[in-house]
Motif scaffolding. Structure first.
Motif, PDB file in Angstrom:
ATOM      1  N   ARG A   1      12.437 -16.711  -2.647  1.00  0.00           N
ATOM      2  CA  ARG A   1      12.267 -15.763  -3.491  1.00  0.00           C
ATOM      3  C   ARG A   1      11.261 -14.733  -3.264  1.00  0.00           C
ATOM      4  N   GLY A   2      10.031 -15.007  -3.009  1.00  0.00           N
ATOM      5  CA  GLY A   2       8.890 -14.342  -2.686  1.00  0.00           C
ATOM      6  C   GLY A   2       9.113 -13.096  -1.703  1.00  0.00           C
ATOM      7  N   ILE A   3       9.948 -13.664  -0.686  1.00  0.00           N
ATOM      8  CA  ILE A   3      10.020 -12.751   0.487  1.00  0.00           C
ATOM      9  C   ILE A   3      10.954 -11.620   0.112  1.00  0.00           C
ATOM     10  N   GLU A   4      12.150 -12.076  -0.738  1.00  0.00           N
ATOM     11  CA  GLU A   4      13.010 -11.301  -1.433  1.00  0.00           C
ATOM     12  C   GLU A   4      12.369 -10.301  -2.204  1.00  0.00           C
ATOM     13  N   GLU A   5      11.357 -10.449  -3.115  1.00  0.00           N
ATOM     14  CA  GLU A   5      10.550  -9.840  -4.133  1.00  0.00           C
ATOM     15  C   GLU A   5       9.846  -8.863  -3.179  1.00  0.00           C
ATOM     16  N   ALA A   6       9.273  -9.170  -2.243  1.00  0.00           N
ATOM     17  CA  ALA A   6       8.181  -8.497  -1.533  1.00  0.00           C
ATOM     18  C   ALA A   6       9.067  -7.290  -0.829  1.00  0.00           C
ATOM     19  N   ARG A   7      10.303  -7.584  -0.103  1.00  0.00           N
ATOM     20  CA  ARG A   7      10.987  -6.693   0.646  1.00  0.00           C
ATOM     21  C   ARG A   7      11.543  -5.789  -0.508  1.00  0.00           C
ATOM     22  N   SER A   8      11.899  -6.063  -1.535  1.00  0.00           N
ATOM     23  CA  SER A   8      12.393  -5.276  -2.554  1.00  0.00           C
ATOM     24  C   SER A   8      11.331  -4.289  -3.167  1.00  0.00           C
ATOM     25  N   THR A   9      10.240  -4.945  -3.106  1.00  0.00           N
ATOM     26  CA  THR A   9       9.263  -3.870  -3.578  1.00  0.00           C
ATOM     27  C   THR A   9       8.649  -2.891  -2.641  1.00  0.00           C
ATOM     28  N   ALA A  10       8.701  -3.270  -1.377  1.00  0.00           N
ATOM     29  CA  ALA A  10       8.296  -2.531  -0.565  1.00  0.00           C
ATOM     30  C   ALA A  10       9.561  -1.279  -0.526  1.00  0.00           C
ATOM     31  N   GLN A  11      10.650  -1.704  -0.568  1.00  0.00           N
ATOM     32  CA  GLN A  11      11.813  -0.608  -0.326  1.00  0.00           C
ATOM     33  C   GLN A  11      11.630   0.203  -1.834  1.00  0.00           C
ATOM     34  N   HIS A  12      11.412  -0.119  -2.843  1.00  0.00           N
ATOM     35  CA  HIS A  12      10.958   0.485  -3.889  1.00  0.00           C
ATOM     36  C   HIS A  12       9.898   1.441  -3.732  1.00  0.00           C
ATOM     37  N   LEU A  13       8.933   1.125  -3.148  1.00  0.00           N
ATOM     38  CA  LEU A  13       7.803   2.092  -2.675  1.00  0.00           C
ATOM     39  C   LEU A  13       8.123   3.155  -1.837  1.00  0.00           C
ATOM     40  N   TRP A  14       8.957   2.685  -0.731  1.00  0.00           N
ATOM     41  CA  TRP A  14       9.438   3.703   0.249  1.00  0.00           C
ATOM     42  C   TRP A  14      10.345   4.850  -0.507  1.00  0.00           C
ATOM     43  N   ALA A  15      11.332   4.391  -1.337  1.00  0.00           N
ATOM     44  CA  ALA A  15      12.206   5.118  -2.005  1.00  0.00           C
ATOM     45  C   ALA A  15      11.511   6.137  -3.031  1.00  0.00           C
ATOM     46  N   SER A  16      10.433   5.613  -3.359  1.00  0.00           N
ATOM     47  CA  SER A  16       9.666   6.447  -4.410  1.00  0.00           C
ATOM     48  C   SER A  16       8.740   7.462  -3.569  1.00  0.00           C
ATOM     49  N   GLY A  17       8.420   7.599  -2.236  1.00  0.00           N
ATOM     50  CA  GLY A  17       7.813   8.471  -1.525  1.00  0.00           C
ATOM     51  C   GLY A  17       6.422   7.823  -1.233  1.00  0.00           C
ATOM     52  N   PHE A  18       6.181   6.768  -1.510  1.00  0.00           N
ATOM     53  CA  PHE A  18       4.956   6.203  -1.120  1.00  0.00           C
ATOM     54  C   PHE A  18       4.988   6.149   0.678  1.00  0.00           C
ATOM     55  N   ARG A  19       3.791   6.459   1.176  1.00  0.00           N
ATOM     56  CA  ARG A  19       3.636   6.498   2.583  1.00  0.00           C
ATOM     57  C   ARG A  19       2.181   6.130   2.610  1.00  0.00           C
ATOM     58  N   PRO A  20       1.732   4.843   3.057  1.00  0.00           N
ATOM     59  CA  PRO A  20       0.277   4.592   3.161  1.00  0.00           C
ATOM     60  C   PRO A  20      -0.081   4.765   4.541  1.00  0.00           C
ATOM     61  N   GLU A  21      -1.160   5.253   4.644  1.00  0.00           N
ATOM     62  CA  GLU A  21      -2.098   5.397   5.778  1.00  0.00           C
ATOM     63  C   GLU A  21      -2.783   4.142   6.267  1.00  0.00           C
ATOM     64  N   LEU A  22      -2.896   3.405   5.224  1.00  0.00           N
ATOM     65  CA  LEU A  22      -3.662   2.092   5.560  1.00  0.00           C
ATOM     66  C   LEU A  22      -3.098   0.851   4.461  1.00  0.00           C
ATOM     67  N   ILE A  23      -2.874  -0.361   5.243  1.00  0.00           N
ATOM     68  CA  ILE A  23      -2.510  -1.431   4.521  1.00  0.00           C
ATOM     69  C   ILE A  23      -3.481  -2.571   4.604  1.00  0.00           C
ATOM     70  N   ILE A  24      -4.045  -2.871   3.691  1.00  0.00           N
ATOM     71  CA  ILE A  24      -5.231  -3.677   3.572  1.00  0.00           C
ATOM     72  C   ILE A  24      -4.776  -5.065   2.887  1.00  0.00           C
ATOM     73  N   ALA A  25      -4.953  -6.155   3.273  1.00  0.00           N
ATOM     74  CA  ALA A  25      -4.420  -7.549   2.769  1.00  0.00           C
ATOM     75  C   ALA A  25      -5.426  -8.628   2.790  1.00  0.00           C
ATOM     76  N   SER A  26      -5.454  -9.584   1.975  1.00  0.00           N
ATOM     77  CA  SER A  26      -6.070 -10.907   1.834  1.00  0.00           C
ATOM     78  C   SER A  26      -5.677 -11.584   3.186  1.00  0.00           C
ATOM     79  N   PRO A  27      -6.392 -12.421   3.525  1.00  0.00           N
ATOM     80  CA  PRO A  27      -6.106 -13.038   4.614  1.00  0.00           C
ATOM     81  C   PRO A  27      -5.146 -14.524   4.274  1.00  0.00           C
ATOM     82  N   PHE A  28      -4.978 -14.637   3.061  1.00  0.00           N
ATOM     83  CA  PHE A  28      -4.385 -15.757   2.658  1.00  0.00           C
ATOM     84  C   PHE A  28      -2.602 -15.650   3.039  1.00  0.00           C
TER      85      PHE A  28
END
Length: 164
Positions: free
Chosen positions: A31-58
């Motif tokens: 479910r988390g994989i599906e949620e994360a993909r869906s959220t990323a697609q939503h961001l893409w569709a809204s025109g968001f384009r990150p120069e940098l992605i920073i993540a927790s190492p967890f």
């Protein structure tokens, strides 16, 4: 001003479900994989384009960032323990030293309550509740990262079907 997205990782398995003994090793659930993909697609569709992605190492946050990076292959990638240890001041310092362009997009993938707290901090208001794979997107009110009433909330997003 920066286009900033503060994203909570997708739904993760418990340590028992995943067969791991450490919280930092908990993986995303299906479910988390599906949620994360869906959220990323939503961001893409809204025109968001990150120069940098920073993540927790967890594991769950790193996997969420990996799924987003599939849609944003030109974004640089960084990881910082300040996202996993809840060190808000350390993370603000990290962001201010991230060498970003003036109007750069930035995707930060971490954990609650830190992501919601930072969203409130940058908008000079109370913290935001964030569901798994939920985010707050905002324009910072200055070139750096500091509380600024001039910051603008663009979107407070919860994936479809999430009730919290």
């Amino acid at each position: 001003m920066h286009d900033l997205v503060l994203l909570r990782h997708g739904h993760a398995l418990s340590t028992g479900e995943a067969g791991v003994t450490c919280d930092d090793l908990r993986p995303l659930s299906e479910r988390g994989i599906e949620e994360a993909r869906s959220t990323a697609q939503h961001l893409w569709a809204s025109g968001f384009r990150p120069e940098l992605i920073i993540a927790s190492p967890f594991a769950r946050a790193a996997a969420t960032a990996d799924l987003a990076a599939e849609l944003f292959p030109l974004a640089r990638r960084l990881s910082t323990e300040t996202l996993s240890d809840g060190n808000a001041a350390g993370l603000v310092s990290f962001l201010n030293n991230a060498d970003l362009g003036g109007d750069a997009g930035l995707l930060v993938v971490g954990h609650q309550p830190l992501m919601g707290f930072l969203a409130g901090f940058f908008l000079a208001r109370e913290a935001f509740p964030l569901s798994p794979a939920g985010f707050v997107r905002l324009k910072t009110g200055s070139a750096g990262f500091a509380p600024a009433p001039a910051g603008t909330l663009i979107e407070h997003y919860t994936p479809a079907g999430i009730i919290f």
